[in-house]
Design an enzyme around this catalytic site. Structure first.
Site, PDB file in Angstrom:
ATOM      1  N   TYR A   1      -1.815  -0.077  11.371  1.00  0.00           N
ATOM      2  CA  TYR A   1      -2.028  -0.627   9.659  1.00  0.00           C
ATOM      3  C   TYR A   1      -0.777  -0.322   8.900  1.00  0.00           C
ATOM      4  O   TYR A   1      -0.223  -1.217   8.291  1.00  0.00           O
ATOM      5  CB  TYR A   1      -3.084   0.186   9.064  1.00  0.00           C
ATOM      6  CG  TYR A   1      -3.502  -0.268   7.565  1.00  0.00           C
ATOM      7  CD1 TYR A   1      -3.681  -1.479   7.269  1.00  0.00           C
ATOM      8  CD2 TYR A   1      -3.071   0.598   6.837  1.00  0.00           C
ATOM      9  CE1 TYR A   1      -3.939  -1.952   5.760  1.00  0.00           C
ATOM     10  CE2 TYR A   1      -3.283   0.270   5.380  1.00  0.00           C
ATOM     11  CZ  TYR A   1      -3.667  -0.848   5.019  1.00  0.00           C
ATOM     12  OH  TYR A   1      -3.862  -1.213   3.664  1.00  0.00           O
TER      13      TYR A   1
ATOM     14  N   THR B   1       0.898  -1.167   0.178  1.00  0.00           N
ATOM     15  CA  THR B   1       0.072  -0.025  -0.014  1.00  0.00           C
ATOM     16  C   THR B   1       0.823   1.256   0.106  1.00  0.00           C
ATOM     17  O   THR B   1       1.997   1.388   0.520  1.00  0.00           O
ATOM     18  CB  THR B   1      -0.939  -0.107   1.398  1.00  0.00           C
ATOM     19  OG1 THR B   1      -1.498   1.202   1.353  1.00  0.00           O
ATOM     20  CG2 THR B   1      -0.191  -0.304   2.487  1.00  0.00           C
TER      21      THR B   1
END
Length: 341
Positions: A166, A126
């Site tokens: 995250y 990501t």
């Protein structure tokens, strides 16, 4: 014919890739615990399709190492998509976030390393591994923010700055995948993906914002915008992303050990509301209600992927322009989400 194992294969990206692979005659194993909304519907769609014969479904979790090992050992290619995907969820339960994203990825790598024929491993990372990119000057304009000195975006040399549990868990997986090629010679590739959109995306408020905004608009629900709505993201249609996956497999001699930023680039960037909002209102045919919220911690004012490395090494460029892609996805959303108001 190759055997592809897709962890998290019942999700948005996974089910679209599975459909593509099945249509060209590959064998596909979907490995998914069906914890995400819409996952079972995606599996049902694949199994009911005309090419579902080459599909195996394994209802399991990447934290289950023994089950995962058996699946990985039967694969030629592992596409590792299984993840906890929301920053907000990671803040509420960082231990679970770590177990799924970091330990789950290590499990995939160890299973691959122990195989008698180690598979290609593609890891869906990501852009959040770059943090809030506060070392690059950002300029505010009428409808968007922009980088002062990076007109074509962030390249792979941007320093990593994991922000939020995250970011830490996905970033840990990112670096493990990269290092397993350097240390153990596994054919691994890291794809730092930006905002991917397309059909069969069951977006939620915390992830998959393009789909979520469309769903909320069709249901007549207010849309929550965090910050001022001028933060910029580059959008990439799912079909363009899957072309990257195919290229990585076919050119693994070049791609192994590489990290690539994957997104729409500067020409496919929009601010999340100041520019996307009018487009969505034009598609819906009415003004949409908006709830304005405070900025979220670590939110990037701008993220645009510099795509030059992908183009240079693999010859890839996105093909689907924003107007075409967004209109097509909105048409799919209209067929699958009813208005409630």
């Amino acid at each position: 014919m190759k055997t592809y194992l897709i962890t998290g294969g019942a999700g948005f990206i996974g089910c679209n890739y599975a459909a593509r692979l099945l249509q060209r005659g590959e064998r596909v194993i979907i490995y998914d615990n069906l914890s995400r909304s819409g996952a079972q519907a995606n599996v049902d769609w694949l199994q009911s399709g005309p090419v579902g014969g080459g599909l195996d479904f394994l209802g399991a979790d990447v934290r289950d190492y023994e089950t995962l090992c058996a699946a990985v050992h039967s694969a030629d290619v592992v596409v590792h998509l299984a993840a906890q995907v929301a920053v907000t969820s990671s803040l509420l339960n960082p231990r679970e976030d770590f177990a799924i994203n970091a330990l789950g990825t290590l499990n995939v790598l160890e299973a691959a390393r122990s195989s008698t024929h180690p598979p290609i491993v593609i890891y869906a990372s990501t852009n959040k591994v770059y943090g809030d990119i506060n070392n690059v000057e950002v300029i505010g304009e009428a409808t968007r923010y922009r980088f002062a000195s990076l007109p074509i975006g962030i390249d792979e040399e941007q320093p990593l700055d994991f922000h939020s549990p995250y970011g830490c868990s996905k970033g840990s997986g990112d670096q493990y995948v990269r290092d397993y090629q350097r240390i153990y010679g596994l054919p691994t590739v890291v794809l730092r993906q930006s905002c991917i959109y397309g059909p069969r995306q069951h977006g939620i408020a915390d992830q998959g914002w393009v789909a979520w905004f469309m769903i909320a608009a069709l249901r007549g629900e207010p849309i929550s915008i965090y910050g001022d709505g001028k933060q910029v993201r580059d959008l990439l249609h799912i079909d363009d992303l899957l072309d990257v996956y195919d290229l990585v497999v076919s050119r693994i001699d070049v791609a192994a050990g590489q990290v690539f930023n994957v997104g729409g680039g500067a020409s496919r960037s929009l601010s999340v509301w100041a520019e996307f909002g009018p487009r969505l209102e034009a598609l819906v045919g009415r003004q949409l209600p908006v709830h304005w919220r405070s900025w979220r911690q670590g939110d990037q004012r701008v993220y645009i992927s510099d795509l030059r490395k992908l183009e240079t090494l693999l010859g890839w460029q996105p093909k689907i322009d924003l107007d075409t892609g967004l209109a097509a996805v909105f048409g799919w959303m209209q067929e699958h989400h009813r208005e409630s108001g």
